[in-house]
Design a protein around this motif. Structure first.
Motif, PDB file in Angstrom:
ATOM      1  N   TYR A  33      33.549  17.239 -32.971  1.00 42.60           N
ATOM      2  CA  TYR A  33      34.327  16.513 -34.059  1.00 42.60           C
ATOM      3  C   TYR A  33      35.662  16.353 -34.165  1.00 42.60           C
ATOM      4  O   TYR A  33      36.286  17.161 -33.407  1.00 42.60           O
ATOM      5  CB  TYR A  33      33.895  17.347 -35.466  1.00 42.60           C
ATOM      6  CG  TYR A  33      34.514  18.587 -35.896  1.00 42.60           C
ATOM      7  CD1 TYR A  33      35.554  18.727 -36.336  1.00 42.60           C
ATOM      8  CD2 TYR A  33      33.868  19.729 -35.226  1.00 42.60           C
ATOM      9  CE1 TYR A  33      36.358  20.182 -36.377  1.00 42.60           C
ATOM     10  CE2 TYR A  33      34.279  20.980 -35.226  1.00 42.60           C
ATOM     11  CZ  TYR A  33      35.649  21.175 -35.908  1.00 42.60           C
ATOM     12  OH  TYR A  33      36.389  22.518 -36.161  1.00 42.60           O
TER      13      TYR A  33
ATOM     14  N   ALA B 138      28.798  21.379 -41.560  1.00 42.71           N
ATOM     15  CA  ALA B 138      28.777  20.704 -40.407  1.00 42.71           C
ATOM     16  C   ALA B 138      29.678  20.889 -39.177  1.00 42.71           C
ATOM     17  O   ALA B 138      29.290  21.157 -38.221  1.00 42.71           O
ATOM     18  CB  ALA B 138      29.140  19.011 -40.545  1.00 42.71           C
TER      19      ALA B 138
ATOM     20  N   PHE C 295      31.678  13.086 -36.000  1.00 36.55           N
ATOM     21  CA  PHE C 295      31.007  14.108 -35.452  1.00 36.55           C
ATOM     22  C   PHE C 295      30.158  13.355 -34.396  1.00 36.55           C
ATOM     23  O   PHE C 295      29.641  12.280 -34.463  1.00 36.55           O
ATOM     24  CB  PHE C 295      29.850  14.757 -36.488  1.00 36.55           C
ATOM     25  CG  PHE C 295      30.560  15.680 -37.491  1.00 36.55           C
ATOM     26  CD1 PHE C 295      30.645  17.090 -37.086  1.00 36.55           C
ATOM     27  CD2 PHE C 295      31.041  15.263 -38.614  1.00 36.55           C
ATOM     28  CE1 PHE C 295      31.332  17.853 -38.109  1.00 36.55           C
ATOM     29  CE2 PHE C 295      31.662  15.961 -39.640  1.00 36.55           C
ATOM     30  CZ  PHE C 295      31.788  17.346 -39.297  1.00 36.55           C
TER      31      PHE C 295
ATOM     32  N   ALA D  96      25.654  17.404 -33.331  1.00 35.36           N
ATOM     33  CA  ALA D  96      26.995  17.241 -32.806  1.00 35.36           C
ATOM     34  C   ALA D  96      27.585  18.367 -31.913  1.00 35.36           C
ATOM     35  O   ALA D  96      27.140  19.562 -32.435  1.00 35.36           O
ATOM     36  CB  ALA D  96      28.022  16.724 -33.827  1.00 35.36           C
TER      37      ALA D  96
ATOM     38  N   VAL E 275      28.386  22.507 -35.828  1.00 34.06           N
ATOM     39  CA  VAL E 275      29.008  22.029 -34.423  1.00 34.06           C
ATOM     40  C   VAL E 275      29.234  23.605 -33.394  1.00 34.06           C
ATOM     41  O   VAL E 275      28.720  23.536 -32.313  1.00 34.06           O
ATOM     42  CB  VAL E 275      30.329  21.159 -34.390  1.00 34.06           C
ATOM     43  CG1 VAL E 275      30.844  21.371 -32.880  1.00 34.06           C
ATOM     44  CG2 VAL E 275      29.898  20.044 -35.073  1.00 34.06           C
TER      45      VAL E 275
ATOM     46  N   ASP F 178      21.823  21.761 -40.243  1.00 36.90           N
ATOM     47  CA  ASP F 178      22.944  20.946 -39.490  1.00 36.90           C
ATOM     48  C   ASP F 178      23.173  19.663 -39.991  1.00 36.90           C
ATOM     49  O   ASP F 178      22.467  18.624 -39.469  1.00 36.90           O
ATOM     50  CB  ASP F 178      22.449  20.706 -37.829  1.00 36.90           C
ATOM     51  CG  ASP F 178      23.158  20.312 -36.956  1.00 36.90           C
ATOM     52  OD1 ASP F 178      24.435  19.887 -37.310  1.00 36.90           O
ATOM     53  OD2 ASP F 178      22.928  20.126 -35.791  1.00 36.90           O
TER      54      ASP F 178
ATOM     55  N   SER G  23      25.641  17.598 -39.254  1.00 38.69           N
ATOM     56  CA  SER G  23      26.263  17.041 -38.273  1.00 38.69           C
ATOM     57  C   SER G  23      25.128  16.112 -37.404  1.00 38.69           C
ATOM     58  O   SER G  23      25.568  15.157 -36.669  1.00 38.69           O
ATOM     59  CB  SER G  23      26.937  17.874 -37.226  1.00 38.69           C
ATOM     60  OG  SER G  23      26.055  18.270 -36.387  1.00 38.69           O
TER      61      SER G  23
END
Length: 219
Positions: free
Chosen positions: A192, A128, A217, A189, A132, A184, A186
């Motif tokens: 984070y 993650a 996130f 996002a 980002v 992804d 996240s």
């Protein structure tokens, strides 16, 4: 119709369909009336700074945004279409990068920041973090390259506190490959943070998309 003609018709139909799909895919998609997304937000923000757009930054390209784009194009001597084409975006200073390929150099660089920022985090949390960074490359508010995002001034504490130069965890290399392949966790996002390690007002104002391990996130 005999079997031969049926097969020929089906084959020609397939060719025609493929040609249409290829042609459509080759047509650039520009932000224009009815468009939504982060690029539209950035267009509105820049035009607002220039005093040409007085509305709210919503990410929706409506009549007011189109009117502001038209005014900017006329001001700059560009073709006045109301569509944010390549020339208009360039003059606005808006650029968007694309997901970098998983070369050895890119994997090594991304793995190093993942390891530094994600020590002790679950594997999915490491991916993650990488995601980002990739999302920032594709976002108009951030640099357009992997190195540009990672080394952006003030972006990552690990660059300044020495952790970036620590040995890289083996899992970080796999996480980097997964992030560069498009995974992804996240949820899209671009920020984070670890709430136990920051009291930054801006980051707390960002809408939280997911919580993975010790990180929140955000969009």
């Amino acid at each position: 119709m005999n079997t031969f003609y049926k097969l020929a018709a089906a084959f020609l139909g397939l060719i025609t369909c493929t040609a249409i799909m290829k042609t459509t895919a080759d047509i650039p998609v520009y932000s224009q009336n009815g468009s939504t997304g982060v690029e539209v937000e950035e267009i509105q923000r820049v035009l607002q700074e220039r005093g040409l757009f007085n509305g709210s930054i919503t990410g929706y390209y409506g009549a007011q945004t189109e009117k502001a784009v038209l005014a900017f194009q006329k001001q700059q001597g560009l073709s006045a279409t109301g569509i944010a084409d390549d020339a208009t975006l360039k003059r606005l200073g808006i650029t968007i990068g694309s997901l970098p390929s998983a070369t050895e150099a890119n994997i090594d660089l991304l793995a190093r920041i993942i390891s530094a920022e994600g020590r002790g985090e679950p594997y999915i949390g490491q991916v993650a973090i990488g995601a980002v960074i990739c999302n920032r490359i594709e976002h108009p508010s951030f640099p357009d390259t992997l190195a540009g995002v990672i080394y952006q001034n003030g972006a990552f504490d690990a660059i300044y506190d020495g952790q970036f130069n620590e040995p890289v965890a083996e899992s970080a290399y796999s996480a980097a490959r997964d992030a560069l392949s498009g995974w992804d966790p996240s949820g899209g996002a671009i920020y984070y943070y670890n709430p136990a390690k920051t009291s930054n007002g801006f980051i707390y104002s960002r809408p939280v998309i997911k919580v993975i391990g010790n990180h929140r996130f955000c969009s």
